[in-house]
Every structure is written in C-alpha cells, then in structure tokens.
Design an enzyme around this catalytic site. Sequence first.
Site, PDB file in Angstrom:
ATOM      1  CB  THR A   1      -0.917  -0.009   1.246  1.00 57.00           C
ATOM      2  OG1 THR A   1      -1.648  -1.226   1.238  1.00 57.00           O
ATOM      3  CG2 THR A   1      -1.881   1.155   1.237  1.00 57.00           C
TER       4      THR A   1
ATOM      5  CG  HIS B   1      -0.568   0.426  -4.311  1.00 57.83           C
ATOM      6  ND1 HIS B   1      -0.012  -0.013  -5.477  1.00 57.83           N
ATOM      7  CD2 HIS B   1      -1.092  -0.674  -3.714  1.00 57.83           C
ATOM      8  CE1 HIS B   1      -0.187  -1.327  -5.585  1.00 57.83           C
ATOM      9  NE2 HIS B   1      -0.839  -1.749  -4.526  1.00 57.83           N
TER      10      HIS B   1
HETATM   11 ZN   LIG Z   1      -0.791  -2.883   4.609  1.00 58.55          ZN
END
Ligand SMILES: [Zn+2]
Length: 340
Positions: free
Chosen positions: A40, A43
Amino acid sequence: MKAYRLLEWGRPPELTEVPSPRPGPGEVLVKVAAAGLCHTDLHFGAAPPGAFPYPTPFTLGHEVAGWVSDIGPGAEAIELGLPVVALAHSWCGSCRNCVSGNENYCPHHDSGLGFGEDGGLAECVVVPRHSLVPLNDLDPRAAGQLACAGITAYHAVKRLVGKLVPGSTCVVIGPGGIGAMAVQCLKAMTTARIVVVDVSPARLAYAVELGADLALLADDSLDGELAAATSGLGAEAVLDFVGTQSTVDTALRAAAALGSVAIVGGGGGVAKVSWGTVPRECEIYIPQNGTLTDLREVVALAESGRIRLDSELFSFDQLETAYDALRSGALRGRAMVVMP
Ligand SMILES: [Zn+2]
Ligand SMILES: [Zn+2]
C-alpha cells in the site's frame, strides 16, 4: 525526530525531521520498535493527486509495534513501557459498525496510522488508547506486521472457518506477505487442504514450508490442475491476494457452487457477477483489514507459536533498500524497519 512522510500526492515520500508529538486526551505515545512495509505504501508513493482520499502531509507506516512511552489525559489505564501493537485504522467507538464489533468499517474515519494520519515510520507515534493491543512475549520488532498482513489474513480466513471442514479445499492466490499469513491462519484455524498458486517458484516453496499442501505454478495448465485438485467440483473457498483481472478470473473459475471468493488484493480486477460467470450461490467479498478483536486473536495465535512472524530487519537508513526489496518481490519475511 526523523519521519518518512508523504508531503504531497504525486511526489515520492521523503525522510524529514518533524517535532516529536505529544499525546492528547485519550491518546498514548508509542516509541516505535519497528514498522512493517506494505505494498500500500508503494501505491501511495506512485499515486497521482486525487487517487486516495487522505489529506497530506502524513507519516507512512501502518504496521506499528513498540512500547508505551507517554500517556495522555484520560488514557491512564495502561502502563508505561508496555509492549503494544496498534490497530491502524481509526474508529469512533459509538457508531453502529463500531458497537457491533466491526470497527474496521467505521464510517466516521476513512483514515488511520500511515494513511491520512501520522504512522509508524518515525521514532514515535501517537495512537488512540482504544486501538492498542498488548504484546506480552512477542518481539515488538516483528509484531507490527500483525497490524496489516496478520490481521487482514486472519479476518479473511475467520469468516470461512465454518465452511472449511475436513475434506474441503481453500485456494490461496498470491502467497506473498499477506497470503503467506493466510496460509498460516488456514493451517491454524481450519482443516482445509491448502492449495497455493503463484508465478514465483520461490514463493510457492515458502508457502509449502508454512503448511500449504499443494503448490501450483500459475501457467496455462492452472485451470485444469485446480479442477483436478477438487475432483472437478471447485474449491469451497478462494482467497485472491493479488486482485488483478487474471487472478480474479482464476478465482471465480476455481470456486465451487456455494463457495466463497475473497478479493483481498487491490489489483484493479473486476468480478462480473451474473448467471454463468460465478458458481451458483457463490459469495464474493472484499475484506479490509480487521477488527480490534481480530488483532487480539491474531496476536494470541502468534504468541502460541501457531503462526510465525518471519521478518527481514532493516535500519531506518536502509528504508529505500527495504522498499526496493518489497517492490522486487525478493523478500521472504516481512520487511520491518527498526527505529533507532
Ligand atoms: Zn498494509
Ligand atoms: Zn464508528
């Protein structure tokens, strides 16, 4: 103190100096032992403005464990020095979802540690008292991974426990960081046969070491091998930790009638639900992170030795090296950045 921060969307995060925070009412200051790195974060670093709803700037790091080092007013029912892991997402404690034990879906907080609020890639972080779970004997340098990889896998698997009876099969697509945790949770919590699918022989071998029963390389013969592995009936459950179009399609083809498909990975794949595209009475769900109860339970699983917290430790100065290792898929355990 040093903190690794996303200063604005569309720009890579930076190591910066910020003032040390103080805990406010109901809050606790945690001296970070180590923070885990997650896809994440990658990202976030690559996202254009507007892709995520979180205001900048904020410190990254949503897998946080450490020790209580200061206590704000009204948060006194906790001891200084206690080793703790933090539930990452914020929750109000009084809405319908929170009071029913589904605080991971609190509609009043679309943010948390390391996403919209300051996270644990810093020497210290302020955390609401109600989001902390004691670690007892677990190593705080390894335990942060329970707050995302661990809890996400645990939450996705817990829903399936009644379905994964003896003789059943669960397919795990992408047994990397979170998927590898799911293999361990499946082994600890169910009697299902575990079939892992990946493009990487090394990740498949690692999943077998963690308890997977059958490893299948994702190639042209995969659909046939999955069908053969379930006598043509399909698997009672499929967990897709990748979530691209190709893995979502594979997951739907691999599932049985009355089965369950969890799309955990946010790879942008779309599941078309209609007659003929999904097995009859098959449920599709999109789990996100987990609840405070899930965090307590997955901590207990780790304490009992039923799941391993494999970690690769990096110093704060090696942060970019650690992210490169995550990006390249070279990691075996979770990348944990140890704070000075
Ligand atoms: Zn995570
Ligand atoms: Zn709430």
